[in-house]
Scaffold this active site. Structure first.
Site, PDB file in Angstrom:
ATOM      1  N   ALA A  50       0.853  -1.183   0.000  1.00 45.60           N
ATOM      2  CA  ALA A  50       0.000   0.000   0.000  1.00 45.60           C
ATOM      3  C   ALA A  50       0.886   1.230   0.000  1.00 45.60           C
ATOM      4  O   ALA A  50       2.089   1.148   0.248  1.00 45.60           O
ATOM      5  CB  ALA A  50      -0.901   0.006   1.231  1.00 45.60           C
ATOM      6  N   GLU A  64       0.967   5.525   1.111  1.00 49.82           N
ATOM      7  CA  GLU A  64       0.335   6.526   1.967  1.00 49.82           C
ATOM      8  C   GLU A  64       0.088   7.868   1.290  1.00 49.82           C
ATOM      9  O   GLU A  64       0.313   8.903   1.902  1.00 49.82           O
ATOM     10  CB  GLU A  64       1.232   6.729   3.184  1.00 49.82           C
ATOM     11  CG  GLU A  64       2.607   7.381   2.885  1.00 49.82           C
ATOM     12  CD  GLU A  64       3.784   6.435   2.745  1.00 49.82           C
ATOM     13  OE1 GLU A  64       3.560   5.272   2.389  1.00 49.82           O
ATOM     14  OE2 GLU A  64       4.931   6.860   2.977  1.00 49.82           O
ATOM     15  N   GLU A  72      -0.599   2.783   6.865  1.00 51.18           N
ATOM     16  CA  GLU A  72      -0.644   3.880   5.883  1.00 51.18           C
ATOM     17  C   GLU A  72      -1.208   5.145   6.526  1.00 51.18           C
ATOM     18  O   GLU A  72      -0.734   6.241   6.286  1.00 51.18           O
ATOM     19  CB  GLU A  72      -1.477   3.482   4.664  1.00 51.18           C
ATOM     20  CG  GLU A  72      -0.992   2.247   3.926  1.00 51.18           C
ATOM     21  CD  GLU A  72       0.499   2.239   3.625  1.00 51.18           C
ATOM     22  OE1 GLU A  72       1.065   3.318   3.372  1.00 51.18           O
ATOM     23  OE2 GLU A  72       1.103   1.151   3.675  1.00 51.18           O
ATOM     24  N   HIS A 115       1.167   7.187   8.418  1.00 49.36           N
ATOM     25  CA  HIS A 115       2.038   7.975   7.545  1.00 49.36           C
ATOM     26  C   HIS A 115       1.443   9.338   7.216  1.00 49.36           C
ATOM     27  O   HIS A 115       2.180  10.248   6.832  1.00 49.36           O
ATOM     28  CB  HIS A 115       2.231   7.255   6.212  1.00 49.36           C
ATOM     29  CG  HIS A 115       3.315   6.246   6.203  1.00 49.36           C
ATOM     30  ND1 HIS A 115       4.562   6.484   6.722  1.00 49.36           N
ATOM     31  CD2 HIS A 115       3.359   4.987   5.694  1.00 49.36           C
ATOM     32  CE1 HIS A 115       5.313   5.398   6.527  1.00 49.36           C
ATOM     33  NE2 HIS A 115       4.605   4.491   5.914  1.00 49.36           N
TER      34      HIS A 115
HETATM   35 ZN   LIG Z   1       5.040   2.627   5.073  1.00 48.83          ZN
END
Ligand SMILES: [Zn+2]
Length: 852
Positions: free
Chosen positions: A273, A275, A307, A310
């Site tokens: 994934a 962010e 995420e 972040h």
């Molecule tokens: Zn990360």
């Protein structure tokens, strides 16, 4: 990556000092994205202040149509293929306009374009970390040069188009529409994001009223491609998103700064994934087709919360350069598990961290390529490789240890100060330590020297003396560590706990837990005296980072009674200790296999079972002497067959054992009838024959030579989807007779990122041994040319020959070592991967020898 694409720390540091970005306006024309067009028009207007006369913009384009600097045309030869050299910059404000044609990608970098085989629909998404925004538009590609981005995107009017910020206007012209998005807050270029296509969307919102009376509402959207909508489980996605927003709002003390919050699940994604503020992208594997286990759901929870962390740690305050990558990744990684554990229903998150995630760190930290958590990153190629187990998982474990030292409250109080001081800017390790230090009496600079500037895990052991009745007469704990890079002895301050378990009529029972502060080489645990303990476990509760050794008595008790140990976290830790003894060649792999055969059938936790089952397959396939493997696989087959039959209907254990029947079946004919029956739908009560299980069974049956193309086609007919097609690639490649073709597809065929992964998975199942070793060595000369780094790296790793401790195996390993020694000028990133693979192979040879 060609040398031309690289960027060094020195030049970016100087550019960062010289420039200040005011704004970007990026106009992308994607109206032909659904056609055969290979490129799109990209127009960028960047406004920046400079204190010097020359600089450069980063751009990777097919064609640059025009460049103007402050209204004057710039000659075409200013574009080098990766940079636009600007020699007539004025001191003060400048405006550059660049018109170019950039390429759609099929390897996950820049603007990725995907056409769905199910319905022919085209989906686009971006991925830019660390430096691929320049594949989409001209920019200053370094994290500390933040700008305010305004995107204007021309695309089919019936598409969903999203960016970091909400849309503020749309102008339709026939079948296309140009959508403009609100300017972003100051943002690093690697964080820009865009998705476009007929995405399915589901909406919700999160709101909060804080103690001070302030309120905030954030619009939430979950998105995926249309055929996946039925699997999206948006309720659960939103539940996690809301839990995270509430947690971070409170603990970070800085209101969510990015407006809306979109979560989009995209196909053919290279990583888990990303962010991007306001538009977080996830790989589609986080949508489950058919039943998912708690382990899979916990992983998804962890990644959603990672995420989201972040969006403060990384996006709001950004590491100045990639050497502080850990500053965002370690923190986010820890938050993913901690917030899952504390603020969601996924209360096995710490177990997953301790038994799964941390092994990535221990493995990486024992390699010759290990590095301090705070690494020196000279250039981009090195940056791209440090998204590794040290930066993520070791860093997270070390921060967990920091919480154990200074307390959670102090930890979050420091984080709040850090966000308040550096919001929308960039920061370094010193900024974080400076923010934390006022909240504790411990000297964090010394702490950081011991934990963040050294390498290799501490090895933790206990000396236990017992009286005749089994009571402990003395207990002391020890640490030792030789830094693999510096060669020096490292003693670290450890806050940990030690637990004793004694054998009762129902198995192991906890007899004591004692906190231990270990600051020197050894520490006594006087309060353990007089207690009974047949098994002594260091680092109970998993507070510190270190490889735990078991004394011989504890080892024997574990092998015979481990599944009765009542605490999941501690039971997982004992399994990890047994595994590390095996990996490190300190016990024959056969002992680990025996422990699995004896204990796994009664293991009550499916997450532990899933993790340990992966280890036992490595133990048999790599660490056991070749002559003992068939018998070991036969033993595993018996275990899996019986355990599946006895597993509770509908349980995670049942699902996991069914997966293991499929996995073990690829190694032994013993399970072929079982796999065939499952594949035919003859499943135990409560077990769902999911597409995923069916494909695993298919690959195994192809590997055994029982099934061929016709059966693969039949399974594909029932699952003719993107995932079905990639699974079919794996299944076909699992056949030993397909190896030649698979090799050619991988090397000459230039597959997409997803296809490459699928083919390599099949390749591994097909068990090529040393058959392609000569071609592997030849490949090393050319693998880096013309491939993006991720794709090249996967080939070097995935095709490395499986060497055994025999003459042929040693000869192959020597040839690869010779290639390494003879090619000091080959790309550093390639050399790192080769060196790591050699080390893994040498480890396997040592383990095989310890079994003789
Ligand atoms: Zn990360």
């Amino acid at each position: 990556m060609a040398a031309d694409l690289n960027l060094t720390w020195q030049e970016c540091d100087a550019r960062g000092d010289q420039l200040e970005v005011v704004s970007y306006r990026v106009e992308l024309d994607l109206r032909e994205a659904a056609s055969e067009a290979t490129t799109f028009v990209s127009r960028t207007i960047v406004v920046f202040d400079s204190t010097g006369p020359s600089t450069w913009l980063d751009l990777v384009a097919d064609e640059v149509a025009s460049i103007t600097l402050n209204g004057a045309p710039v000659a075409a030869d200013a574009y080098t293929g990766a940079r636009i050299l600007l020699h007539d910059v004025v001191v003060g404000q400048n405006t550059v306009v660049v018109e170019a044609r950039c390429s759609y990608s099929r390897t996950g970098e820049g603007l990725h374009r995907f056409t769905d085989p199910q319905d022919g629909a085209t989906y686009l998404y971006t991925h830019c970390e660390p430096t691929d925004a320049r594949r989409i538009f001209a920019c200053f590609e370094q994290p500390d040069l933040k700008g305010r981005f305004t995107f204007a995107v021309t695309a089919p009017a019936d598409w969903v188009v999203r960016s970091n910020q909400p849309e503020i206007s749309a102008v339709q012209d026939g079948a296309v529409s140009t959508r403009t998005f609100a300017p972003t807050p100051p943002l690093s270029s690697y964080l820009i994001a865009l998705v476009a296509g007929p995405y399915a969307t589901v909406e919700d919102e999160w709101s909060i009223t804080r103690d001070d009376g302030s309120t905030q509402t954030v619009a939430l959207t979950a998105m995926c491609r249309r055929p996946m909508l039925e699997h999206m489980e948006s309720d659960e996605i939103f539940e996690l998103t809301k839990a995270g927003l509430s947690f971070y709002d409170k603990e970070f003390g800085f209101p969510y700064p990015w407006g809306k919050y979109d979560s989009v699940f995209v196909p053919e994604y290279n990583i888990g994934a990303m962010e991007n503020p306001g538009l977080v992208t996830f790989k589609e594997d986080y949508l489950f087709r058919g039943g998912a286990t708690t382990m899979q759901r916990t992983s998804r929870s962890e990644v959603v919360l990672h995420e989201m962390a972040h969006l403060w740690f990384g996006d709001l305050v950004t590491p100045k350069w990639w050497d502080d990558l850990w500053l965002k990744e370690s923190f986010a990684d820890l938050m993913g598990y901690q917030v899952s554990q504390e603020a969601t229903r996924f209360d096995q998150a710490w177990l997953q961290f301790a038994s799964g995630r941390k092994l990535w760190a221990y493995t990486g930290d024992q390699l010759p390529s290990t590095h301090p958590v705070i690494a020196r990153i000279d250039d981009l190629e090195a940056a791209a490789q440090n998204f590794d187990g040290i930066t993520y998982s070791k860093g997270a474990a070390v921060l967990r240890q920091l919480q154990a030292l200074i307390g959670t409250e102090a930890f979050f109080a420091g984080a709040r100060d850090y966000f308040a001081a550096h919001a929308f800017g960039s920061a370094t390790i010193n900024d974080l330590l400076g923010a934390l230090q006022p909240h504790t009496d411990h000297d964090l600079w010394r702490w950081a020297d011991a934990w963040l500037r050294t390498t290799s895990p501490s090895v933790l052991s206990a000396s236990v003396e017992r009286a005749g009745d089994g009571r402990i007469t003395s207990l002391s704990v020890h640490q030792e560590c030789t830094d693999r890079i510096s060669g020096e002895q490292v003693i670290r301050p450890h806050q940990l706990a030690i637990a004793g378990y004694s054998l009762g009529s129902a198995g192991l029972e906890k007899s004591f837990v004692e906190p231990v502060t270990l600051t020197g080489e050894s520490a006594e645990v006087p309060d353990a005296a007089g207690r009974r303990a047949d098994l002594v476990l260091l680092n109970a509760g998993d507070l510190t980072y270190g490889i735990v050794r078991l004394d011989e008595t504890s080892r024997q008790v574990a092998a015979a009674h481990l599944s009765t140990l009542p605490d999941d976290l501690d039971r997982g830790a004992v399994w990890t200790a047994l595994w590390n003894l095996t990996r490190d060649g300190l016990q024959p792999a056969a002992r680990f296999v025996d422990a699995f055969v004896a204990q796994a059938p009664s293991e009550p936790n499916a997450m532990i079972l899933r993790i340990v089952a992966g280890q036992v397959q490595t133990a048999v396939g790599r660490y056991l002497p070749a002559a003992e493997r068939d018998a070991a696989y036969a033993a595993l087959a018996g275990v899996a067959r019986n355990a599946l039959a006895g597993a509770p209907a509908g349980s995670d254990l049942q699902r996991t054992w069914a997966e293991l029947v499929a996995e073990f079946a690829s190694h032994t004919d013993e399970l072929v009838p079982d796999a065939q029956a499952l594949a035919a739908g003859e499943v135990p009560d409560g077990l769902e024959l999911t597409d995923s299980l069916r494909w695993r069974l298919t690959a195994a049956l192809v590997r055994r030579g029982v099934w061929g193309d016709a059966e693969v086609e039949q399974v594909l007919a029932d699952d003719d989807t993107l995932i079905g097609r990639t699974s079919a690639l794996t299944a076909r490649a699992a056949s030993p007779v397909a190896q030649e073709q698979t090799w050619r597809e991988l090397i000459d065929g230039r597959p997409t990122n997803d296809a490459q992964r699928a083919l390599l998975a099949g390749w591994a199942i097909s068990d090529p041994g040393l058959a392609f070793a000569d071609r592997y060595v030849e490949l090393l000369d050319t693998v880096w040319d013309g491939r993006v780094q991720t794709m090249a790296q996967r080939l070097v790793t995935g095709l490395f020959p499986d060497v055994d401790a025999d003459d042929d195996g040693r000869a192959v390993l020597a040839r690869i070592q010779a290639w390494y020694d003879d090619n000091p000028g080959s790309p550093a990133a390639l050399r790192r991967v080769v060196l790591e693979q050699i080390d893994h192979a040498q480890r396997a040879l040592r383990a095989q020898e310890s079994g003789r």
